[in-house]
Design a protein around this motif. Structure first.
Motif, PDB file in Angstrom:
ATOM      1  N   LEU A  64      -3.331   9.410 -41.536  1.00 19.50           N
ATOM      2  CA  LEU A  64      -2.265  10.368 -41.260  1.00 19.50           C
ATOM      3  C   LEU A  64      -1.544  10.746 -42.553  1.00 19.50           C
ATOM      4  O   LEU A  64      -1.244   9.873 -43.386  1.00 19.50           O
ATOM      5  CB  LEU A  64      -1.258   9.761 -40.278  1.00 19.50           C
ATOM      6  N   PRO A  65      -1.285  12.022 -42.750  1.00 15.85           N
ATOM      7  CA  PRO A  65      -0.575  12.418 -43.978  1.00 15.85           C
ATOM      8  C   PRO A  65       0.872  11.925 -43.963  1.00 15.85           C
ATOM      9  O   PRO A  65       1.495  11.783 -42.911  1.00 15.85           O
ATOM     10  CB  PRO A  65      -0.646  13.955 -43.943  1.00 15.85           C
ATOM     11  N   ASP A  66       1.375  11.671 -45.149  1.00 17.55           N
ATOM     12  CA  ASP A  66       2.773  11.233 -45.340  1.00 17.55           C
ATOM     13  C   ASP A  66       3.068   9.917 -44.624  1.00 17.55           C
ATOM     14  O   ASP A  66       4.210   9.661 -44.225  1.00 17.55           O
ATOM     15  CB  ASP A  66       3.759  12.312 -44.854  1.00 17.55           C
ATOM     16  N   ARG A  67       2.042   9.112 -44.406  1.00 19.02           N
ATOM     17  CA  ARG A  67       2.233   7.771 -43.827  1.00 19.02           C
ATOM     18  C   ARG A  67       1.522   6.758 -44.712  1.00 19.02           C
ATOM     19  O   ARG A  67       0.399   6.999 -45.180  1.00 19.02           O
ATOM     20  CB  ARG A  67       1.658   7.687 -42.414  1.00 19.02           C
ATOM     21  N   SER A  68       2.154   5.636 -44.932  1.00 24.13           N
ATOM     22  CA  SER A  68       1.534   4.579 -45.723  1.00 24.13           C
ATOM     23  C   SER A  68       0.466   3.875 -44.890  1.00 24.13           C
ATOM     24  O   SER A  68       0.451   3.960 -43.655  1.00 24.13           O
ATOM     25  CB  SER A  68       2.589   3.571 -46.183  1.00 24.13           C
ATOM     26  N   VAL A  69      -0.428   3.200 -45.573  1.00 20.02           N
ATOM     27  CA  VAL A  69      -1.506   2.498 -44.861  1.00 20.02           C
ATOM     28  C   VAL A  69      -0.958   1.336 -44.058  1.00 20.02           C
ATOM     29  O   VAL A  69      -1.611   0.852 -43.123  1.00 20.02           O
ATOM     30  CB  VAL A  69      -2.571   2.003 -45.871  1.00 20.02           C
ATOM     31  N   ASN A  70       0.251   0.839 -44.398  1.00 15.83           N
ATOM     32  CA  ASN A  70       0.852  -0.278 -43.675  1.00 15.83           C
ATOM     33  C   ASN A  70       1.848   0.193 -42.617  1.00 15.83           C
ATOM     34  O   ASN A  70       2.672  -0.585 -42.139  1.00 15.83           O
ATOM     35  CB  ASN A  70       1.556  -1.220 -44.654  1.00 15.83           C
ATOM     36  N   SER A  71       1.801   1.466 -42.264  1.00 12.76           N
ATOM     37  CA  SER A  71       2.672   1.972 -41.213  1.00 12.76           C
ATOM     38  C   SER A  71       2.241   1.406 -39.865  1.00 12.76           C
ATOM     39  O   SER A  71       1.062   1.128 -39.613  1.00 12.76           O
ATOM     40  CB  SER A  71       2.607   3.504 -41.192  1.00 12.76           C
ATOM     41  N   ARG A  72       3.204   1.247 -38.973  1.00 10.35           N
ATOM     42  CA  ARG A  72       2.882   0.683 -37.658  1.00 10.35           C
ATOM     43  C   ARG A  72       2.269   1.690 -36.699  1.00 10.35           C
ATOM     44  O   ARG A  72       1.901   1.334 -35.583  1.00 10.35           O
ATOM     45  CB  ARG A  72       4.155   0.104 -37.027  1.00 10.35           C
ATOM     46  N   VAL A  73       2.176   2.934 -37.106  1.00  7.97           N
ATOM     47  CA  VAL A  73       1.554   3.932 -36.256  1.00  7.97           C
ATOM     48  C   VAL A  73       0.087   3.558 -36.052  1.00  7.97           C
ATOM     49  O   VAL A  73      -0.602   3.119 -36.975  1.00  7.97           O
ATOM     50  CB  VAL A  73       1.699   5.339 -36.875  1.00  7.97           C
ATOM     51  N   LEU A  74      -0.387   3.670 -34.820  1.00  7.71           N
ATOM     52  CA  LEU A  74      -1.764   3.349 -34.423  1.00  7.71           C
ATOM     53  C   LEU A  74      -2.106   1.878 -34.595  1.00  7.71           C
ATOM     54  O   LEU A  74      -3.268   1.498 -34.506  1.00  7.71           O
ATOM     55  CB  LEU A  74      -2.779   4.186 -35.220  1.00  7.71           C
ATOM     56  N   SER A  75      -1.117   1.014 -34.817  1.00 10.60           N
ATOM     57  CA  SER A  75      -1.378  -0.404 -35.067  1.00 10.60           C
ATOM     58  C   SER A  75      -1.439  -1.176 -33.758  1.00 10.60           C
ATOM     59  O   SER A  75      -1.044  -0.693 -32.688  1.00 10.60           O
ATOM     60  CB  SER A  75      -0.302  -0.994 -35.983  1.00 10.60           C
ATOM     61  N   ALA A  76      -1.944  -2.412 -33.861  1.00  7.94           N
ATOM     62  CA  ALA A  76      -2.070  -3.293 -32.699  1.00  7.94           C
ATOM     63  C   ALA A  76      -1.824  -4.721 -33.135  1.00  7.94           C
ATOM     64  O   ALA A  76      -1.831  -5.048 -34.331  1.00  7.94           O
ATOM     65  CB  ALA A  76      -3.437  -3.153 -32.054  1.00  7.94           C
ATOM     66  N   MET A  77      -1.602  -5.599 -32.142  1.00  9.27           N
ATOM     67  CA  MET A  77      -1.288  -6.993 -32.407  1.00  9.27           C
ATOM     68  C   MET A  77      -2.262  -7.882 -31.640  1.00  9.27           C
ATOM     69  O   MET A  77      -2.570  -7.623 -30.469  1.00  9.27           O
ATOM     70  CB  MET A  77       0.156  -7.299 -31.985  1.00  9.27           C
ATOM     71  N   THR A  78      -2.787  -8.911 -32.303  1.00 10.32           N
ATOM     72  CA  THR A  78      -3.763  -9.807 -31.685  1.00 10.32           C
ATOM     73  C   THR A  78      -3.109 -10.623 -30.577  1.00 10.32           C
ATOM     74  O   THR A  78      -1.978 -11.088 -30.712  1.00 10.32           O
ATOM     75  CB  THR A  78      -4.369 -10.738 -32.736  1.00 10.32           C
ATOM     76  N   CYS A  79      -3.868 -10.804 -29.486  1.00 15.43           N
ATOM     77  CA  CYS A  79      -3.348 -11.565 -28.337  1.00 15.43           C
ATOM     78  C   CYS A  79      -3.759 -13.022 -28.374  1.00 15.43           C
ATOM     79  O   CYS A  79      -3.176 -13.842 -27.659  1.00 15.43           O
ATOM     80  CB  CYS A  79      -3.835 -10.934 -27.033  1.00 15.43           C
ATOM     81  N   GLN A  80      -4.761 -13.382 -29.155  1.00 15.91           N
ATOM     82  CA  GLN A  80      -5.198 -14.760 -29.271  1.00 15.91           C
ATOM     83  C   GLN A  80      -5.868 -14.946 -30.629  1.00 15.91           C
ATOM     84  O   GLN A  80      -6.237 -13.972 -31.271  1.00 15.91           O
ATOM     85  CB  GLN A  80      -6.170 -15.154 -28.149  1.00 15.91           C
ATOM     86  N   PRO A  81      -6.021 -16.171 -31.071  1.00 16.35           N
ATOM     87  CA  PRO A  81      -6.679 -16.406 -32.367  1.00 16.35           C
ATOM     88  C   PRO A  81      -8.181 -16.129 -32.274  1.00 16.35           C
ATOM     89  O   PRO A  81      -8.778 -16.154 -31.204  1.00 16.35           O
ATOM     90  CB  PRO A  81      -6.395 -17.887 -32.645  1.00 16.35           C
ATOM     91  N   GLY A  82      -8.782 -15.868 -33.439  1.00 18.13           N
ATOM     92  CA  GLY A  82     -10.226 -15.646 -33.509  1.00 18.13           C
ATOM     93  C   GLY A  82     -10.661 -14.253 -33.106  1.00 18.13           C
ATOM     94  O   GLY A  82     -11.794 -14.078 -32.661  1.00 18.13           O
ATOM     95  N   ASP A 113      -0.965  16.574 -34.532  1.00 12.48           N
ATOM     96  CA  ASP A 113      -0.439  15.395 -35.186  1.00 12.48           C
ATOM     97  C   ASP A 113       1.028  15.159 -34.862  1.00 12.48           C
ATOM     98  O   ASP A 113       1.622  14.168 -35.298  1.00 12.48           O
ATOM     99  CB  ASP A 113      -0.607  15.518 -36.707  1.00 12.48           C
ATOM    100  N   THR A 114       1.622  16.067 -34.101  1.00 12.05           N
ATOM    101  CA  THR A 114       3.005  15.844 -33.664  1.00 12.05           C
ATOM    102  C   THR A 114       3.104  14.661 -32.711  1.00 12.05           C
ATOM    103  O   THR A 114       4.198  14.148 -32.471  1.00 12.05           O
ATOM    104  CB  THR A 114       3.542  17.105 -32.975  1.00 12.05           C
ATOM    105  N   LEU A 115       1.974  14.215 -32.176  1.00  9.92           N
ATOM    106  CA  LEU A 115       1.995  13.026 -31.324  1.00  9.92           C
ATOM    107  C   LEU A 115       2.412  11.798 -32.105  1.00  9.92           C
ATOM    108  O   LEU A 115       2.915  10.823 -31.545  1.00  9.92           O
ATOM    109  CB  LEU A 115       0.609  12.809 -30.703  1.00  9.92           C
ATOM    110  N   PHE A 116       2.149  11.806 -33.412  1.00  7.05           N
ATOM    111  CA  PHE A 116       2.456  10.658 -34.253  1.00  7.05           C
ATOM    112  C   PHE A 116       3.678  10.988 -35.123  1.00  7.05           C
ATOM    113  O   PHE A 116       3.592  11.088 -36.344  1.00  7.05           O
ATOM    114  CB  PHE A 116       1.233  10.321 -35.123  1.00  7.05           C
ATOM    115  N   ARG A 117       4.792  11.205 -34.451  1.00  9.74           N
ATOM    116  CA  ARG A 117       5.997  11.621 -35.158  1.00  9.74           C
ATOM    117  C   ARG A 117       6.608  10.447 -35.917  1.00  9.74           C
ATOM    118  O   ARG A 117       6.256   9.280 -35.691  1.00  9.74           O
ATOM    119  CB  ARG A 117       7.010  12.202 -34.175  1.00  9.74           C
ATOM    120  N   GLN A 118       7.530  10.782 -36.776  1.00  7.85           N
ATOM    121  CA  GLN A 118       8.170   9.781 -37.617  1.00  7.85           C
ATOM    122  C   GLN A 118       9.690   9.791 -37.360  1.00  7.85           C
ATOM    123  O   GLN A 118      10.272  10.874 -37.266  1.00  7.85           O
ATOM    124  CB  GLN A 118       7.890  10.106 -39.080  1.00  7.85           C
TER     125      GLN A 118
END
Length: 557
Positions: free
Chosen positions: A306-324, A276-281
Motif C-alpha cells: 500500500l502506498p504511504d504505508r510502512s511495511v510494519n503497519s498493522r493494515v492487513l496484519s494478523a495475529m497467531t492463535c497458537q505456537p508453531g 484503496d479507500t478501504l484501507f484508510r489511515q
C-alpha cells in the motif's frame, strides 16, 4: 442300565481304541442333579455312522434323519428348543462336567476326559452338512457377496481398470504436505522441478494465490512457476505474534491466525479499481480479533504494498492463535522486482517483433518504444475470424507466431449436370499472413471497411493495438503509422480476382481430367497395382534375401 446316581458307558469299539466305563454326574438346567444313561445300541449306531462319515462314504438321508432323531435323546431328559440349541447345550454341559469333577475329585476328573472328547466328536457328527450354495436376501447379497451390486459405473470401472480419482480433500492434504516440505528448501537452492511442484501444489489446493496473480501473456501455470521461485516459509513459534500483511501475501500452511483489520487481503481488482479507500489511515483495528479466524489454505496480505504505508503497519496484519504457525510468504518487494523483470523482457520482445515488421523496421527508437508500450499480447485459436469482410477491423495486429489466411467472396456462374448455369457465391483465398506481417492499420485509423476477411489457419499469437490505446498515442506517431502502411491486400481488385479465379478453376479442371484418364486406363487395361510388373521394384537387400532362400532350397533338394 445304570443306577440313578451314576452314568454308565458300555464298552464300544471306536476304530482301534476301546471306550471304558466311567462314572460321573451331569448337571441339568431343569434340576440340580439328574442322572442320564447312554443306550449301548444307540451309541453303537452313532459310532458306526461316524466311521462311515470319516471313511468318505455318503450317508443316506434315511440314516441321517434317524441319527438326528436318536442323538437328541441320549443326554436330555426333555425335548426343548431346536436341535442346534440342544447340541450346543450338550457341549456346554460336558465342559461343566469336567470343571465340576476336577474341583471335586482329581481322579474322577481325569477319568471323565475321554467322555468329554468322545461327546465333542459326536457333536461334530451331529452338525448338519454345510450347504455352500447359501441363499441370501437381496440386501445381504448386495452387502456381503457383491459390493456395489446396483452400481453399474463401479463394475464398468473394474472391467476397464479405471482408477477412481482422489477427492479434493485428499488432493489438498497431499499438496499441503508436499508444499511444507519443499518450502523448507531456500529459494536459491531449489531446482526448476521443485519450483514446478510448488506451483502444482498451489493449483491442486485451489489456493487464493492464483486469484491475486495478474494476467499475463504467459499461461497461469507458467507465471505461477516464476512466482514459486520467490516463495518462502515463515514459522512463528509463539502465540500472539503479529504478522504484518503489508510485507507480502501470506497463505496459512499450519495453525490459524486472527485478522487485526478488515478486509484482511488487498485483491488485484481493488488496486486496479482504485478502491484503496478501504484501507484508510489511521488503520481501524478490530475490537475482538478472535472473532474472525484465518485457517489453513486461506490468504491475507497483499502482493502490492500500500502506498504511504510502512511495511510494519498493522493494515492487513494478523495475529497467531497458537505456537508453531507456518506461512507461505510471497514478498511484495520480491514480487514487484519479478514483475519489473518480466515487463522488461516483454517490452524487448515487442520491440524485436516491430523491427521484424517491414513497415516499422526503419522507424526511430522513440516511436517504436511508444508503440511497444500500447501493444497487448493475445492468443487466438485455430479457425477463428479476426476481421470480417466489409466491416471495420477491430484492432491493429502484428502476427508473432502462426498463420492467418485472407479470403474474398466473389459471384460465379456454376454449371450443373443438366447443363444449366446458376449464380453462386464462393469464398476465394487471396493470401496469407505469417510472422512479422501486420493488418488493420488503415481500417482502424481511417475507419474504413476491410476488403477481405481474415481467419486463423493455426493457433496464432498476435500483438494488437486496440482503438482505445491508439487514441493514447502521440498524433505524430499515429500519422506515421498511417503513412507507413497500406490497406491489407489492397492490391486485390476485380481484374486480379477474375484472373486468379480462372487460373484456379483451370488447374482444378485439369487435375480432375488427369484423374479420370488415369482411372479409365487402369480399369480398361485390367491393371492391378501391386501385382505382376506393376509391383514396386525390390531393393538390393530384398533381392539378395530372395536369392539366398532359392540357393538354400536348391541345396536341400
Amino acid at each position: 442300565m445304570a443306577s440313578t446316581d451314576s452314568l454308565q458307558l458300555p464298552i464300544v469299539p471306536l476304530g482301534n481304541k476301546p471306550i471304558t466305563r466311567h462314572q460321573g454326574m451331569v448337571r441339568s438346567r431343569t434340576s440340580p442333579m439328574v442322572s442320564l444313561s447312554l443306550n449301548y445300541d444307540t451309541l453303537q449306531e452313532i459310532v458306526q455312522l461316524k466311521q462311515m462319515k470319516e471313511s468318505g462314504a455318503v450317508l443316506p438321508d434315511l440314516l441321517r434323519e434317524r441319527f438326528f432323531s436318536t442323538y437328541s435323546k441320549l443326554f436330555r431328559t426333555e425335548d426343548e428348543g431346536q436341535r442346534s440349541e440342544d447340541v450346543n447345550n450338550i457341549s456346554s454341559t460336558e465342559r461343566g462336567v469336567v470343571r465340576t469333577t476336577r474341583s471335586a475329585d482329581p481322579l474322577t476328573s481325569k477319568t471323565m476326559m475321554p467322555l468329554a472328547q468322545t461327546n465333542n466328536r459326536l457333536v461334530q457328527l451331529a452338525k448338519p452338512k454345510q450347504n455352500h450354495q447359501k441363499s441370501f436376501s437381496p440386501q445381504e447379497r448386495g452387502d456381503s457377496i457383491v459390493p456395489h451390486l446396483g452400481d453399474v459405473s463401479y463394475h464398468m470401472a473394474q472391467v476397464h481398470d479405471v482408477r477412481t480419482s482422489a477427492t479434493f480433500q485428499q488432493k489438498f492434504n497431499m499438496a499441503l504436505k508436499d508444499l511444507r516440505q519443499l518450502l523448507q528448501i531456500l529459494p536459491f537452492e531449489r531446482t526448476t522441478e521443485e519450483n514446478s511442484r510448488i506451483a502444482e501444489a498451489l493449483v491442486d489446493m485451489k489456493s487464493g494465490v492464483l486469484k491475486e496473480i495478474p494476467q499475463n501473456r504467459l499461461s497461469k501455470r507458467q507465471l505461477l512457476r516464476r512466482v514459486a521461485c520467490i516463495a518462502t516459509l515463515d514459522t512463528y513459534k509463539e502465540e500472539d505474534m503479529t504478522v504484518f500483511g503489508n510485507q507480502g501475501l501470506f497463505m496459512v500452511l499450519r495453525g490459524s491466525l486472527s485478522p487485526l483489520t478488515l478486509p484482511s487481503i488487498r485483491r488485484q481488482r481493488d488496486k486496479e479499481g482504485g478502491e484503496d479507500t478501504l484501507f484508510r489511515q489511521p488503520t481501524p483495528l478490530l475490537k475482538d480479533p478472535r472473532e474472525f479466524t484465518i485457517g489453513v489454505g486461506e490468504c491475507f496480505g497483499t502482493l502490492y504494498s500500500l502506498p504511504d504505508r510502512s511495511v510494519n503497519s498493522r493494515v492487513l496484519s494478523a495475529m497467531t492463535c497458537q505456537p508453531g504457525v507456518e506461512l507461505l510468504k510471497i514478498s511484495s518487494s520480491a514480487f514487484e522486482n519479478l514483475i519489473k523483470k518480466m515487463n522488461a523482457a516483454d517490452h524487448m520482445e515487442k520491440l524485436s517483433l516491430l523491427r521484424k515488421c517491414e513497415q516499422y523496421s526503419q522507424w526511430p527508437q522513440m516511436s517504436l518504444e511508444e508503440i511497444a508500450h500500447v501493444l497487448e499480447w493475445v492468443t487466438f485459436p485455430k479457425d477463428e475470424m479476426l476481421v470480417e469482410e466489409n466491416r471495420v477491423a477491430p484492432f491493429i495486429g502484428i502476427v508473432a507466431s502462426g498463420t492467418c489466411k485472407a479470403y474474398r467472396t466473389i459471384d460465379t456462374m456454376h454449371k450443373l449436370i443438366t447443363g444449366k448455369r446458376e449464380r453462386r457465391v464462393k469464398r476465394m483465398l487471396i493470401g496469407e499472413l505469417g510472422e512479422g506481417l501486420s493488418m488493420g492499420e488503415i481500417s482502424v485509423i481511417e475507419d474504413m471497411n476491410s476488403t477481405c476477411s481474415i481467419h486463423t489457419a493455426t493457433p496464432v499469437l498476435m500483438a494488437i493495438i486496440t482503438p482505445r490505446k491508439l487514441r493514447d498515442l502521440n498524433p505524430v506517431t499515429v500519422s506515421l503509422i498511417q503513412q507507413s502502411n497500406k490497406p491489407t491486400f489492397g492490391h486485390v481488385d476485380s481484374e486480379w480476382l477474375k484472373d486468379e479465379y480462372i487460373r484456379s478453376e483451370s488447374e482444378r479442371e485439369w487435375r480432375q481430367f488427369k484423374r479420370q484418364i488415369v482411372t479409365s486406363s487402369i480399369r480398361e487395361a485390367q491393371i492391378h497395382p501391386g501385382t505382376g510388373k506393376w509391383t514396386t521394384p525390390k531393393s538390393q537387400t530384398e533381392e539378395a534375401r530372395i536369392i539366398g532362400k532359392q540357393r538354400e532350397n536348391n541345396g536341400d533338394n
